[in-house]
Design an enzyme around this catalytic site. Structure first.
Site, short mmCIF file in Angstrom:
data_model
loop_
_atom_site.label_atom_id
_atom_site.label_comp_id
_atom_site.label_asym_id
_atom_site.label_seq_id
_atom_site.Cartn_x
_atom_site.Cartn_y
_atom_site.Cartn_z
N ASN A 22 30.89 27.13 75.23
CA ASN A 22 30.16 26.17 74.39
C ASN A 22 29.93 24.90 75.19
O ASN A 22 30.86 24.38 75.81
CB ASN A 22 30.97 25.84 73.14
CG ASN A 22 30.37 24.67 72.35
OD1 ASN A 22 30.62 23.52 72.67
ND2 ASN A 22 29.57 24.98 71.35
N SER A 45 26.04 28.03 70.95
CA SER A 45 25.79 26.79 70.23
C SER A 45 26.38 26.93 68.83
O SER A 45 26.14 27.95 68.15
CB SER A 45 24.27 26.51 70.12
OG SER A 45 24.05 25.27 69.47
N GLU A 46 27.17 25.95 68.40
CA GLU A 46 27.93 26.14 67.16
C GLU A 46 27.05 26.21 65.91
O GLU A 46 27.54 26.57 64.83
CB GLU A 46 29.01 25.07 66.99
CG GLU A 46 28.52 23.65 66.89
CD GLU A 46 28.62 22.93 68.23
OE1 GLU A 46 28.35 23.58 69.26
OE2 GLU A 46 28.93 21.72 68.22
N ASN A 47 25.77 25.89 66.03
CA ASN A 47 24.90 26.08 64.87
C ASN A 47 24.44 27.53 64.73
O ASN A 47 23.72 27.85 63.79
CB ASN A 47 23.70 25.12 64.92
CG ASN A 47 22.89 25.25 66.19
OD1 ASN A 47 23.44 25.57 67.24
ND2 ASN A 47 21.60 25.03 66.11
#
Length: 239
Positions: A22, A45-47
């Site tokens: 990340n 990507s944390e989304n």
């Protein structure tokens, strides 16, 4: 080579083939540009995307394809998109090998502060706690000083993101490893001396007899030492 490029190039050398990585918003996203040719990692990507790549060219932006900070990104063939719940499940479940995050401060205990400044709006702080707590390895990529003040302190003055000790700090001046005994100076940047790093650092450093230079190419011969503030511009270290 500017400060951010030095940091991004050095961080890229920490990543290993096959890792799930990340990259936080801002400076950490530059790391993707400097991955060694023989290293292939999966950028998350944390989304909700695994398979992030830098945007190939201007004009290819897609409103539905952004990083967690809302910036335009690309996706490699075979990239996987999913919802945020699944994404944070990967993070909290310990499946993320590395996270590279920006920092406001790091202290002598290796604790990071990067999610808020009291009284000010800091965008993009959403997943910081989860990432620092859940990733197997945490690398902080940040500039060594801000407005002439050291960002590597004896104790963070801002609220810390996690009680966990981060694994590595990479700045334009040095590579520093937080250890149970304190902050170990592992490398200095090209053109930077150990003494200059000490002057720019409020926290105490453990300094080996031999401190190597970062193994990065200093393409343009930029005088990295020019970015080191003089001792007169720095606050006196707390006793």
């Amino acid at each position: 080579m500017d400060e951010k490029t030095i940091i991004a190039k050095r961080v890229a050398l920490e990543l290993r083939d096959g890792e799930l990585v990340n990259l936080g918003i801002g400076l950490p996203t530059l790391v993707a540009r400097y991955l060694p040719d023989d290293v292939e990692v999966f950028l998350q990507s944390e989304n909700g995307l695994i398979g992030v790549q830098t945007l190939p060219d201007e004009g290819l932006e897609d409103d539905d394809l952004t990083d967690a900070g809302g910036g335009p990104i690309g996706a490699v063939p075979g990239a996987a998109a999913f919802d945020s719940a699944m994404s944070f499940g990967l993070v909290r479940g310990g499946h993320l090998d590395v996270t590279v995050l920006g920092g406001l401060q790091v202290d002598q205990q290796g604790q990071l502060a990067n999610w808020m400044v009291p009284g000010k709006m800091v965008p993009g702080m959403g997943g910081a706690m989860d990432l620092v707590s859940g990733a197997k390895r945490v690398i902080v990529a940040m500039q060594h000083t801000a407005k002439g003040q050291s960002k590597i302190l004896k104790r963070c003055t801002l609220p810390v993101t996690s009680v966990r000790r981060v694994n590595l700090i990479v700045t334009e001046l040095a590579v520093i490893e937080p250890t149970p005994d304190g902050l170990l100076l592992r490398e200095v940047a090209p053109g930077v001396t150990v003494e200059q790093v000490v002057v720019a650092t409020e926290a105490d450093l453990i300094i080996p007899i031999d401190v190597p230079t970062m193994p990065i190419e200093n393409e343009l011969g930029t005088k990295v030492a020019d970015v080191v503030p003089s001792s007169r511009t720095l606050p006196e270290a707390a006793g």
